[in-house]
Motif scaffolding. Structure first.
Motif, short mmCIF file in Angstrom:
data_model
loop_
_atom_site.label_atom_id
_atom_site.label_comp_id
_atom_site.label_asym_id
_atom_site.label_seq_id
_atom_site.Cartn_x
_atom_site.Cartn_y
_atom_site.Cartn_z
N LEU A 104 26.52 34.55 39.38
CA LEU A 104 26.67 35.83 38.68
C LEU A 104 26.35 35.57 37.21
O LEU A 104 26.86 34.60 36.63
CB LEU A 104 28.09 36.35 38.84
CG LEU A 104 28.43 37.68 38.21
CD1 LEU A 104 27.66 38.81 38.91
CD2 LEU A 104 29.93 37.95 38.29
N SER A 148 32.76 44.47 42.53
CA SER A 148 31.35 44.28 42.89
C SER A 148 30.83 42.94 42.39
O SER A 148 29.96 42.33 43.02
CB SER A 148 30.50 45.43 42.34
OG SER A 148 30.57 45.48 40.94
N GLU A 149 31.36 42.45 41.28
CA GLU A 149 30.92 41.17 40.74
C GLU A 149 31.45 40.01 41.58
O GLU A 149 30.74 39.03 41.81
CB GLU A 149 31.35 41.05 39.28
CG GLU A 149 30.62 42.04 38.40
CD GLU A 149 31.23 42.21 37.03
OE1 GLU A 149 30.48 42.61 36.11
OE2 GLU A 149 32.44 41.97 36.85
N THR A 154 29.22 40.00 44.55
CA THR A 154 27.92 39.41 44.23
C THR A 154 28.02 37.90 44.16
O THR A 154 27.16 37.18 44.70
CB THR A 154 27.39 39.96 42.89
OG1 THR A 154 27.18 41.36 43.02
CG2 THR A 154 26.09 39.30 42.49
N LYS A 164 25.67 35.91 46.64
CA LYS A 164 24.50 35.24 46.06
C LYS A 164 24.79 33.83 45.55
O LYS A 164 23.85 33.08 45.27
CB LYS A 164 23.94 36.08 44.92
CG LYS A 164 23.39 37.42 45.40
CD LYS A 164 22.73 38.17 44.29
CE LYS A 164 22.12 39.46 44.84
NZ LYS A 164 21.43 40.21 43.80
#
Length: 119
Positions: A28, A17-18, A21, A25
């Protein structure tokens, strides 16, 4: 995101999930709170960068990673990226990698990690 610092080496390990992300985005972040203040560490995907870079400012460690690497990383078999930054006779080793399931721990509690290639 896990961080490991040893001598002149900084290593980040990212769960699935990181990595997602970071891809979506472009950055992190994680924070550790102390009575005296916060310690922040993070990753920033930077367009046009050729290799990993490190920045230390205002009590934060920021590792910059080429945006083009981040775009293809989630679905690729590539485990991670590493480099040695050298200046004035000093070497700083940087390593960013996917976080694998630990084989000696309960697998059910590690659902966000990548499958361990040794399993």
């Amino acid at each position: 995101m896990k961080i490991r610092i040893e001598d002149n080496s900084v290593r980040y390990r990212l769960r699935r999930s990181e990595v997602d992300t970071l891809t979506e985005k472009g950055s992190l972040w994680a924070t550790v709170n102390f009575p005296e203040g916060q310690f922040t560490y993070g990753l920033q995907a930077i367009e046009g960068l050729a290799d990993l870079q490190a920045v230390y400012e205002d009590g934060s460690i920021i590792i910059q990673i080429p945006k083009q690497w981040v775009r293809t990383w989630p679905g690729s078999p590539q485990i991670g990226f590493e480099t040695d930054l050298k200046w004035n006779g000093v070497t700083l080793h940087l390593l960013i990698e996917k976080d694998f399931v630990c084989l000696d721990r309960d697998i059910a509690s590690q659902t966000d990690q990548y499958p361990n290639p040794k399993a």
